[in-house]
Design a protein around this motif. Sequence first.
Motif, mmCIF file in Angstrom:
data_model
loop_
_atom_site.group_PDB
_atom_site.id
_atom_site.type_symbol
_atom_site.label_atom_id
_atom_site.label_comp_id
_atom_site.label_asym_id
_atom_site.label_seq_id
_atom_site.Cartn_x
_atom_site.Cartn_y
_atom_site.Cartn_z
ATOM 1 N N MET A 142 0.853 -1.256 -0.084
ATOM 2 C CA MET A 142 -0.046 0.035 -0.229
ATOM 3 C C MET A 142 0.939 1.366 -0.040
ATOM 4 O O MET A 142 1.815 1.348 0.687
ATOM 5 C CB MET A 142 -0.769 0.002 1.321
ATOM 6 C CG MET A 142 -1.872 -1.181 1.234
ATOM 7 S SD MET A 142 -3.150 -1.077 -0.179
ATOM 8 C CE MET A 142 -4.095 0.448 0.607
ATOM 9 N N LEU A 143 0.339 2.339 -0.889
ATOM 10 C CA LEU A 143 1.099 3.587 -0.692
ATOM 11 C C LEU A 143 0.736 4.449 0.226
ATOM 12 O O LEU A 143 -0.634 4.598 0.579
ATOM 13 C CB LEU A 143 0.881 4.255 -2.066
ATOM 14 C CG LEU A 143 1.539 3.425 -3.190
ATOM 15 C CD1 LEU A 143 1.124 4.190 -4.462
ATOM 16 C CD2 LEU A 143 3.003 3.540 -3.269
ATOM 17 N N THR A 144 1.406 4.937 1.108
ATOM 18 C CA THR A 144 1.004 6.109 2.015
ATOM 19 C C THR A 144 0.528 7.367 1.361
ATOM 20 O O THR A 144 0.685 7.606 0.295
ATOM 21 C CB THR A 144 2.306 6.296 3.205
ATOM 22 O OG1 THR A 144 3.127 7.199 2.232
ATOM 23 C CG2 THR A 144 2.696 5.224 3.766
ATOM 24 N N SER A 145 -0.366 8.213 2.104
ATOM 25 C CA SER A 145 -0.565 9.456 1.810
ATOM 26 C C SER A 145 0.352 10.412 0.996
ATOM 27 O O SER A 145 0.281 11.136 0.145
ATOM 28 C CB SER A 145 -1.442 10.303 2.841
ATOM 29 O OG SER A 145 -0.831 10.543 4.027
ATOM 30 N N GLU A 146 1.519 10.272 1.724
ATOM 31 C CA GLU A 146 2.855 11.148 1.480
ATOM 32 C C GLU A 146 3.245 10.356 0.013
ATOM 33 O O GLU A 146 3.664 11.233 -0.737
ATOM 34 C CB GLU A 146 3.803 10.875 2.548
ATOM 35 C CG GLU A 146 5.109 11.830 2.215
ATOM 36 C CD GLU A 146 6.231 11.768 3.016
ATOM 37 O OE1 GLU A 146 7.213 12.070 2.604
ATOM 38 O OE2 GLU A 146 5.884 11.541 4.202
ATOM 39 N N GLU A 147 3.353 9.145 -0.093
ATOM 40 C CA GLU A 147 4.015 8.549 -1.346
ATOM 41 C C GLU A 147 2.814 8.883 -2.284
ATOM 42 O O GLU A 147 3.290 8.965 -3.436
ATOM 43 C CB GLU A 147 3.959 7.038 -1.051
ATOM 44 C CG GLU A 147 5.138 6.741 -0.263
ATOM 45 C CD GLU A 147 5.107 5.227 0.025
ATOM 46 O OE1 GLU A 147 6.103 4.431 -0.079
ATOM 47 O OE2 GLU A 147 4.118 4.747 0.474
ATOM 48 N N LEU A 148 1.540 8.818 -2.301
ATOM 49 C CA LEU A 148 0.460 9.124 -3.164
ATOM 50 C C LEU A 148 0.841 10.742 -3.863
ATOM 51 O O LEU A 148 0.641 10.705 -4.949
ATOM 52 C CB LEU A 148 -0.923 9.119 -2.513
ATOM 53 C CG LEU A 148 -1.406 7.688 -2.147
ATOM 54 C CD1 LEU A 148 -2.795 7.718 -1.481
ATOM 55 C CD2 LEU A 148 -1.561 6.804 -3.812
ATOM 56 N N GLU A 149 1.230 11.365 -2.712
ATOM 57 C CA GLU A 149 1.413 12.947 -3.227
ATOM 58 C C GLU A 149 2.730 12.889 -4.335
ATOM 59 O O GLU A 149 2.947 13.622 -4.978
ATOM 60 C CB GLU A 149 1.471 13.756 -2.106
ATOM 61 C CG GLU A 149 1.673 15.265 -2.377
ATOM 62 C CD GLU A 149 1.570 16.181 -1.424
ATOM 63 O OE1 GLU A 149 2.022 17.275 -1.857
ATOM 64 O OE2 GLU A 149 1.277 15.927 -0.392
#
Length: 265
Positions: free
Chosen positions: A1-8
């Motif tokens: 899973m990608l974190t919210s920081e990684e998504l950005e």
Amino acid sequence: MLTSEELERYARHIVMREVGGPGQAALKAARVLVIGAGGLGAPSLMYLAAAGVGTLGVVDNDTVSLSNLQRQIIHATPDIGRPKVDSAADRILALNPHVTLRTHATRLNAANALEIIGNYDVVLDGSDNFTTRYLVSDACFLAKKTLIAGALGVFDASLTTIRAGAADDGKVYPTYRCLFPEAPPPGTTPTCEEAGVLGALAGVLGSMMALEAIREIVGFGESLVGRLVMIDARAMRFETLRYGRDPSNPLNGDNPTIRDLSGHK
């Protein structure tokens, strides 16, 4: 899973239909080894780290010198005298702290190549000598790892991808030895110290190696398996040569003779 920081961080990848969330997740799960933190390895490492490759390994036993800085952009003037793997690590982790970095401050040889390469999915060979190049290509074949092989000349460069084994249709992939059966005799090819090297060309090819690794991991477009891209920097010309499996090659020919790395010193 990608974190919210990684998504950005990876938003410009994720909005691409050819990459998207699944492609970015594949990059995060990937393990990529770069041979050499020099002219080709430097841009390769930086773009792979920026792209979000989850585990990056780098093999290099050299230290940073002033003459490296004309092309090896992962290092800086204060790094002179430091091990290249250490200065590369600092730059990579500053760029992307989500990357797990593994440094191998050693020279790749017949005794350690399979052990090191076996821990990765894709290998980028940015070495500058034929001894290492043939060792890496044989080790990747034996370990069944995908190899991105780049070579740099004074005003020319080349790039290809090599997969071990066979395709879904049963057709056997060509190896590096199908393309280049033997290394040139010692002394016939000048080193970069003798002939020079154009720093920006190293950046172009190293970036293309990273792009090809990302393409292999994500799975978009047409692979460079069986194709050799050749760059002529004087004319700014790109040409592509197709090549196939050589039945007489000693690695995966009809009568293979290379079954381990014992022939390498």
